[in-house]
Design a protein around this motif. Structure first.
Motif, PDB file in Angstrom:
ATOM      1  N   LYS A  58       0.809  -1.223   0.000  1.00  0.00           N
ATOM      2  CA  LYS A  58       0.000   0.000   0.000  1.00  0.00           C
ATOM      3  C   LYS A  58       0.836   1.265   0.000  1.00  0.00           C
ATOM      4  O   LYS A  58       0.352   2.347   0.267  1.00  0.00           O
ATOM      5  CB  LYS A  58      -0.915   0.009   1.226  1.00  0.00           C
ATOM      6  N   SER A 154     -15.466  -1.051  -2.857  1.00  0.00           N
ATOM      7  CA  SER A 154     -14.517  -2.150  -2.909  1.00  0.00           C
ATOM      8  C   SER A 154     -15.015  -3.186  -3.901  1.00  0.00           C
ATOM      9  O   SER A 154     -16.221  -3.432  -3.998  1.00  0.00           O
ATOM     10  CB  SER A 154     -14.403  -2.776  -1.519  1.00  0.00           C
ATOM     11  N   ARG A 155     -14.067  -3.768  -4.620  1.00  0.00           N
ATOM     12  CA  ARG A 155     -14.448  -4.813  -5.560  1.00  0.00           C
ATOM     13  C   ARG A 155     -15.127  -5.959  -4.817  1.00  0.00           C
ATOM     14  O   ARG A 155     -15.921  -6.708  -5.380  1.00  0.00           O
ATOM     15  CB  ARG A 155     -13.195  -5.318  -6.289  1.00  0.00           C
ATOM     16  N   LEU A 156     -14.808  -6.091  -3.540  1.00  0.00           N
ATOM     17  CA  LEU A 156     -15.360  -7.195  -2.753  1.00  0.00           C
ATOM     18  C   LEU A 156     -16.692  -6.847  -2.080  1.00  0.00           C
ATOM     19  O   LEU A 156     -17.232  -7.639  -1.321  1.00  0.00           O
ATOM     20  CB  LEU A 156     -14.351  -7.633  -1.678  1.00  0.00           C
ATOM     21  N   THR A 186      -6.566  -4.709   0.116  1.00  0.00           N
ATOM     22  CA  THR A 186      -7.927  -4.311   0.482  1.00  0.00           C
ATOM     23  C   THR A 186      -7.860  -3.418   1.716  1.00  0.00           C
ATOM     24  O   THR A 186      -6.789  -3.263   2.304  1.00  0.00           O
ATOM     25  CB  THR A 186      -8.790  -5.549   0.794  1.00  0.00           C
ATOM     26  N   SER A 192     -12.149  -0.627   7.490  1.00  0.00           N
ATOM     27  CA  SER A 192     -13.423  -1.358   7.409  1.00  0.00           C
ATOM     28  C   SER A 192     -14.333  -1.030   8.582  1.00  0.00           C
ATOM     29  O   SER A 192     -15.554  -0.993   8.434  1.00  0.00           O
ATOM     30  CB  SER A 192     -13.170  -2.870   7.380  1.00  0.00           C
ATOM     31  N   LYS A 198     -20.401  -1.619   2.027  1.00  0.00           N
ATOM     32  CA  LYS A 198     -19.352  -1.691   1.009  1.00  0.00           C
ATOM     33  C   LYS A 198     -20.004  -2.080  -0.301  1.00  0.00           C
ATOM     34  O   LYS A 198     -20.682  -3.104  -0.379  1.00  0.00           O
ATOM     35  CB  LYS A 198     -18.349  -2.783   1.388  1.00  0.00           C
ATOM     36  N   SER A 200     -19.643  -2.722  -4.582  1.00  0.00           N
ATOM     37  CA  SER A 200     -18.796  -2.954  -5.740  1.00  0.00           C
ATOM     38  C   SER A 200     -19.513  -2.388  -6.959  1.00  0.00           C
ATOM     39  O   SER A 200     -20.714  -2.596  -7.143  1.00  0.00           O
ATOM     40  CB  SER A 200     -18.570  -4.459  -5.915  1.00  0.00           C
ATOM     41  N   SER A 205     -11.172  -4.911 -11.008  1.00  0.00           N
ATOM     42  CA  SER A 205     -10.528  -4.111  -9.987  1.00  0.00           C
ATOM     43  C   SER A 205     -10.121  -2.817 -10.682  1.00  0.00           C
ATOM     44  O   SER A 205      -9.234  -2.803 -11.531  1.00  0.00           O
ATOM     45  CB  SER A 205      -9.299  -4.849  -9.451  1.00  0.00           C
TER      46      SER A 205
END
Ligand SMILES: C[S@@+](CC[C@H](N)C(=O)[O-])C[C@H]1O[C@@H](n2cnc3c(N)ncnc32)[C@H](O)[C@@H]1O
Length: 225
Positions: A58, A154-156, A186, A192, A198, A200, A205
């Protein structure tokens, strides 16, 4: 309605102490005639120095932060003063961008500006406008903004069309939108912990600047007309 956008855990920082003796860092400092403690950590230059750095995935991507800040500060919703923008870095430094601040388009100038700000530790004026810096965690930032709802991207996350996300939150009193400012990985547990949900917005991504541009545009369409 108050809307804020927060670039969270952004990979923007000065070269940390433990890397200041590394040849790649010393070389760059020498070449740019700067102190080793006053240059940005940059993976493209300091890759070998960063190999053993903690949380390294990161860190060291100021170029991503630059692109993202350009997207935000050039958007009509920002120019109109309808959204507040913050950068929260991996080192818990928070920049607040005063409305109408002009971020240099040239990376070279952006680099100089960020080095001056981070090394000076307070605030600087760019054009007529200010970028202020303070030491703050993300939970503290969210608290100081007074956000009642914090939406993470977030993609998740749960898949949801952006238009719907904007539609559902436009009536909110004070909402914060959180996008990661890093290339890999992430959100941390601390990040979080402040998110109420959250979402997507794609199976890909996406880069932070693309996510920010799209998020801002959907909110802009609801707010500016
Ligand atoms: C380059 S991504 C970080 C990499 C990570 N693999 C990911 O997909 O979350 C930078 C940021 O963009 C946002 N982002 C990326 N893809 C997204 C997606 N499909 N939906 C929502 N947000 C996304 C997230 O906030 C993420 O932290």
């Amino acid at each position: 309605l108050t809307v804020s956008i927060i670039i969270a855990e952004a990979s923007l920082e000065l070269v940390p102490n433990e890397l200041q003796n590394h040849p790649s860092v010393r070389h760059e400092a020498l070449r740019r005639n700067k102190s080793v403690s006053k240059i940005l950590l940059d993976r493209s230059l300091h890759h070998s120095a960063m190999l053993r750095l903690e949380n390294s995935e990161k860190r060291g991507r100021p170029d991503l932060v630059h692109m993202t800040l350009l997207q935000i500060t050039c958007a009509p919703i920002f120019l109109n003063g309808k959204i507040n923008a913050y950068v929260h870095t991996v080192n818990n430094e928070v920049m607040e961008l005063e409305n109408a601040v002009r971020i240099p388009k040239s990376y070279f100038r952006f680099q100089g500006l960020m080095e001056k700000l981070l090394a000076g530790g307070r605030s600087i004026t760019e054009g007529k406008n200010l970028i202020s810096l303070s030491k703050m965690t993300l939970p503290r930032l969210v608290q100081s903004i007074g956000a009642r709802k914090v939406i993470g991207f977030s993609r998740l996350g749960q898949k949801k069309p952006l238009e719907l996300i904007a539609e559902e939150n436009i009536g909110a009193e004070n909402v914060a939108l959180v996008v990661g400012g890093f290339a890999k990985g992430t959100f941390s547990n601390e990040t979080s912990s402040v998110l109420d949900c959250k979402y997507s917005i794609s199976n890909y991504s996406l880069d932070s600047h693309v996510v920010c541009a799209r998020v801002l545009y959907e909110f802009e369409k609801k707010i500016l007309r």
